[in-house]
Scaffold this active site. Structure first.
Site, PDB file in Angstrom:
ATOM      1  N   HIS A 101      -7.306  -6.975   8.019  1.00  0.00           N
ATOM      2  CA  HIS A 101      -6.513  -7.782   6.971  1.00  0.00           C
ATOM      3  C   HIS A 101      -5.835  -8.855   7.941  1.00  0.00           C
ATOM      4  O   HIS A 101      -5.666  -8.951   8.832  1.00  0.00           O
ATOM      5  CB  HIS A 101      -5.584  -7.063   6.145  1.00  0.00           C
ATOM      6  CG  HIS A 101      -4.464  -6.174   6.982  1.00  0.00           C
ATOM      7  ND1 HIS A 101      -4.707  -5.107   7.694  1.00  0.00           N
ATOM      8  CD2 HIS A 101      -3.305  -6.526   7.282  1.00  0.00           C
ATOM      9  CE1 HIS A 101      -3.641  -4.602   8.016  1.00  0.00           C
ATOM     10  NE2 HIS A 101      -2.789  -5.441   7.912  1.00  0.00           N
ATOM     11  N   HIS A 103      -2.607 -11.698   7.263  1.00  0.00           N
ATOM     12  CA  HIS A 103      -1.377 -11.899   6.292  1.00  0.00           C
ATOM     13  C   HIS A 103      -1.338 -13.327   6.254  1.00  0.00           C
ATOM     14  O   HIS A 103      -1.489 -14.180   7.459  1.00  0.00           O
ATOM     15  CB  HIS A 103      -0.132 -11.467   7.202  1.00  0.00           C
ATOM     16  CG  HIS A 103       0.049  -9.945   7.544  1.00  0.00           C
ATOM     17  ND1 HIS A 103       0.652  -9.263   6.937  1.00  0.00           N
ATOM     18  CD2 HIS A 103      -0.843  -9.279   8.480  1.00  0.00           C
ATOM     19  CE1 HIS A 103       0.756  -7.882   7.120  1.00  0.00           C
ATOM     20  NE2 HIS A 103      -0.376  -7.817   8.336  1.00  0.00           N
TER      21      HIS A 103
HETATM   22  P1  AMP Z   1      -0.188  -4.371   9.210  1.00  0.00           P
HETATM   23  O1  AMP Z   1       0.973  -3.880  10.010  1.00  0.00           O
HETATM   24  O2  AMP Z   1      -0.740  -5.872   9.889  1.00  0.00           O
HETATM   25  O3  AMP Z   1      -1.257  -3.371   9.408  1.00  0.00           O
HETATM   26  O4  AMP Z   1      -0.084  -4.810   7.796  1.00  0.00           O
HETATM   27  C1  AMP Z   1      -0.198  -3.782   6.601  1.00  0.00           C
HETATM   28  C2  AMP Z   1       0.318  -4.358   5.497  1.00  0.00           C
HETATM   29  O5  AMP Z   1      -0.259  -3.576   4.465  1.00  0.00           O
HETATM   30  C3  AMP Z   1       1.886  -4.168   5.413  1.00  0.00           C
HETATM   31  O6  AMP Z   1       2.666  -5.542   5.412  1.00  0.00           O
HETATM   32  C4  AMP Z   1       2.212  -3.543   4.231  1.00  0.00           C
HETATM   33  O7  AMP Z   1       3.256  -3.793   3.353  1.00  0.00           O
HETATM   34  C5  AMP Z   1       0.656  -3.741   3.343  1.00  0.00           C
HETATM   35  N1  AMP Z   1       0.441  -2.771   2.350  1.00  0.00           N
HETATM   36  C6  AMP Z   1       0.277  -1.335   2.592  1.00  0.00           C
HETATM   37  N2  AMP Z   1      -0.177  -0.838   1.462  1.00  0.00           N
HETATM   38  C7  AMP Z   1      -0.391  -1.607   0.517  1.00  0.00           C
HETATM   39  C8  AMP Z   1      -0.774  -1.382  -0.786  1.00  0.00           C
HETATM   40  N3  AMP Z   1      -0.950  -0.580  -1.458  1.00  0.00           N
HETATM   41  N4  AMP Z   1      -0.947  -2.926  -1.436  1.00  0.00           N
HETATM   42  C9  AMP Z   1      -0.441  -4.019  -0.696  1.00  0.00           C
HETATM   43  N5  AMP Z   1      -0.144  -4.026   0.566  1.00  0.00           N
HETATM   44  C10 AMP Z   1       0.045  -3.016   1.045  1.00  0.00           C
END
Ligand code: AMP
Ligand code: ZN
Length: 139
Positions: A101, A103
């Site tokens: 993903h 950001h």
């Molecule tokens: P990373 O730390 O780069 O793996 O980012 C993961 C991101 O996913 C974090 O910013 C979380 O807040 C977000 N996240 C986790 N679960 C969900 C969800 N169900 N819906 C939307 N965002 C999520």
């Protein structure tokens, strides 16, 4: 292919809710549930890849195609002055969801997030050594 244990695959499949802001055949963008700033969006390939090393260049290009428009829309919608576009690969780099993903984080002077970029310096010859190693891995 989706991973049945993956939270972002579940979002792609509609098995858990998300606030979606953009969708194509290849990619889905939705609000981060734990935003660093209002309007923090994640864009993911619909296919499951654990991180940036796994996706094909062709599919990555399709995931990146909406980014200019999406970034501009997020900035206009939130009134942001800037935006961080980030991808974390590996827990040590801050990755917590192992479905690739990206950001998009709107930024403002007053958001208090700051930016830590502690630039280092190469010892004599080290940059050239690293170039040789990286180019050998690319070959
Ligand atoms: P990373 O730390 O780069 O793996 O980012 C993961 C991101 O996913 C974090 O910013 C979380 O807040 C977000 N996240 C986790 N679960 C969900 C969800 N169900 N819906 C939307 N965002 C999520
Ligand atoms: Zn997944």
């Amino acid at each position: 292919m989706q991973d049945t244990n993956c939270i972002f695959c579940k979002i792609v499949l509609g098995q858990i809710p998300a606030i979606k802001v953009f969708e194509s055949d290849t990619a889905l963008a939705f609000l981060d549930v734990g935003p660093l700033a209002e309007g923090h969006v994640l864009i993911v390939p619909k296919e499951h890849y654990s991180d940036i090393r796994k996706i094909t260049p062709e599919e990555l290009a399709l995931v990146m195609t909406p980014i200019p428009k999406l970034a501009a829309a997020i900035m206009r919608a939130t009134g942001a002055q800037g935006l961080n576009f980030l991808q974390n690969t590996g827990a040590v780099a801050g990755q917590s969801v192992f479905h690739l993903h990206f950001h998009l984080i709107p930024r403002n002077d007053s958001d208090g997030l700051g930016y830590r970029w502690n630039a280092g310096k190469y010892a004599e010859g080290r940059a050239e050594e690293l170039r040789t190693k990286i180019m050998a891995e690319l070959a």
